[in-house]
Design an enzyme around this catalytic site. Sequence first.
Site, PDB file in Angstrom:
ATOM      1  N   HIS A 198       0.807  -1.209   0.000  1.00 31.40           N
ATOM      2  CA  HIS A 198       0.000   0.000   0.000  1.00 31.40           C
ATOM      3  C   HIS A 198       0.846   1.269   0.000  1.00 31.40           C
ATOM      4  O   HIS A 198       0.391   2.326  -0.461  1.00 31.40           O
ATOM      5  CB  HIS A 198      -0.932   0.008   1.222  1.00 31.40           C
ATOM      6  CG  HIS A 198      -1.978  -1.058   1.161  1.00 31.40           C
ATOM      7  ND1 HIS A 198      -2.828  -1.332   2.208  1.00 31.40           N
ATOM      8  CD2 HIS A 198      -2.317  -1.940   0.178  1.00 31.40           C
ATOM      9  CE1 HIS A 198      -3.642  -2.327   1.888  1.00 31.40           C
ATOM     10  NE2 HIS A 198      -3.345  -2.707   0.656  1.00 31.40           N
TER      11      HIS A 198
ATOM     12  N   PHE B 103      -1.035  -8.171   5.000  1.00 38.29           N
ATOM     13  CA  PHE B 103       0.303  -7.592   4.851  1.00 38.29           C
ATOM     14  C   PHE B 103       0.309  -6.236   4.150  1.00 38.29           C
ATOM     15  O   PHE B 103       1.274  -5.892   3.466  1.00 38.29           O
ATOM     16  CB  PHE B 103       1.230  -8.570   4.111  1.00 38.29           C
ATOM     17  CG  PHE B 103       1.068  -9.999   4.544  1.00 38.29           C
ATOM     18  CD1 PHE B 103       1.115 -10.337   5.888  1.00 38.29           C
ATOM     19  CD2 PHE B 103       0.839 -10.992   3.626  1.00 38.29           C
ATOM     20  CE1 PHE B 103       0.937 -11.655   6.299  1.00 38.29           C
ATOM     21  CE2 PHE B 103       0.664 -12.319   4.030  1.00 38.29           C
ATOM     22  CZ  PHE B 103       0.718 -12.644   5.374  1.00 38.29           C
ATOM     23  N   CYS B 104      -0.766  -5.455   4.321  1.00 39.22           N
ATOM     24  CA  CYS B 104      -0.866  -4.148   3.657  1.00 39.22           C
ATOM     25  C   CYS B 104      -0.591  -4.272   2.162  1.00 39.22           C
ATOM     26  O   CYS B 104       0.029  -3.394   1.546  1.00 39.22           O
ATOM     27  CB  CYS B 104       0.063  -3.131   4.315  1.00 39.22           C
ATOM     28  SG  CYS B 104      -0.482  -2.644   5.955  1.00 39.22           S
ATOM     29  N   ALA B 105      -1.060  -5.373   1.606  1.00 40.76           N
ATOM     30  CA  ALA B 105      -0.987  -5.599   0.153  1.00 40.76           C
ATOM     31  C   ALA B 105      -2.258  -6.349  -0.240  1.00 40.76           C
ATOM     32  O   ALA B 105      -2.219  -7.435  -0.816  1.00 40.76           O
ATOM     33  CB  ALA B 105       0.257  -6.398  -0.211  1.00 40.76           C
TER      34      ALA B 105
ATOM     35  N   CYS C 146      -5.732  -4.658   7.500  1.00 36.30           N
ATOM     36  CA  CYS C 146      -4.323  -5.032   7.420  1.00 36.30           C
ATOM     37  C   CYS C 146      -4.008  -6.180   8.359  1.00 36.30           C
ATOM     38  O   CYS C 146      -3.170  -7.017   8.088  1.00 36.30           O
ATOM     39  CB  CYS C 146      -3.432  -3.838   7.747  1.00 36.30           C
ATOM     40  SG  CYS C 146      -3.042  -2.819   6.313  1.00 36.30           S
TER      41      CYS C 146
END
Length: 453
Positions: free
Chosen positions: A127, A373-375, A393
Amino acid sequence: MPISAAAPSVCAPLPVLGRDVTVPLVTGGEVTYAALDYAASAPALQRVWDDVAAYAPYYGSVHRGAGYLSQLSTDLFENARATVAGFLGCREDDQVVFTRSTTDSLNLLAAALPADCQVFVFETEHHASLLPWKDARVTYLDAPRTPRQAVETLERTLADRDPYGPALVCVTGASNVTGELWPIKELAAAAHAHGARIVLDAAQLAPHHPVSVTDLDVDWVALSGHKLYAPFGSGVLAGRADWLRAADPYLAGGGASRKVTRRADGGVDVEWQDSAARHEAGSPNVIGVHALASACKALTEAGFDSLVAREERLIDTVRAGLADIPEVRILSLFGDDAPRVGVISFVVDGWNSSHFAAALSAEYGIGVRDGLFCAHPLVRTLLGSDPQTQGECGAPEAAPGEKSLNAIRVSFGAGTPDEHVERFVRAVRELVADGARWSYRTVDGRCVPDTSA
């Protein structure tokens, strides 16, 4: 008979803080903590901490004082800039701007984009590099399934773009989810062939492999100190100066301004700095910058050939161990043969990922990460779910035993002992075969041991 090149030597783990910390187990007793969440924050190198401690008594105001400590601190700060520039293989006219993190660096670059800039970014980004471009015309590209497809997708998309006006490609060097290396040099060539510039998110790459702005031919590189074995709070944006010089300061204030005068009408005129100071307003994080430079020196002196050779051995240990457990599925974009750093994500059939991670911690003293994983778009693509599904997240509100739309990530690096990854593989095997030895419940979105009994 031809003589083959000697294989690189394998070094010992680099000394890091916390290597002897013990933690309690919910089942009783204590164990040395296995920190296997390097992709989130790597432990600080002992060398870095020692350098910080040695400097701390000499701390002084940077660029603002005539006294000895201020002059010493200013020299240290600017020498750190030169060290980082050398570590990143910067060109002579590149700027090295100190920031708080990769996220801060990429938001700075986003604020410096020329008017009407087009930005191209793969959905596979963290992100930090997926989200900052809100004021630009953004094209999000689908996740490629091979490095070649990544290059072809970018070439095709850039060929179809509006040929007029500036354009920027943002791409990761190593995935924070799969650890897979991206074809940066080829993507940079494709970007430049179509009149675009490129910024490399090296947050996960730089701690594991050498990164050279010159050799990769990227326009900018961004990274974080806390993933590079330095403490929190320091980051870098390094690269071409023209867009940065033309943009308004990222923060307005002291240090960014060269001259400030009152006008006759009562207003204020400001002449801004042209150097990296233009985007470094306020009192800088001198200790953080010193720590970051110390980490760059330590990794360079250790030698990336040896560090990479050792890490590849650890990667083989983990991947082979997980491959022997039928219930485990390793997440990958590019396949088993893709080169990668020490970041591996996986799911376990029949397990909520938050529950599994909690059991690794509470029963084995192993720290990993679970979640998205903020993805989010990438993890959802890898899990085969709807990429538009909402999520957090951290771990979702799924209780132990319930299905959850998240994964488990194990990550390691230069400070990881062999015993930690071997213990991890054994723990995964035992949990899958025998189940958890303790009861768990969900509290505030996290799965934790149930101590109420």
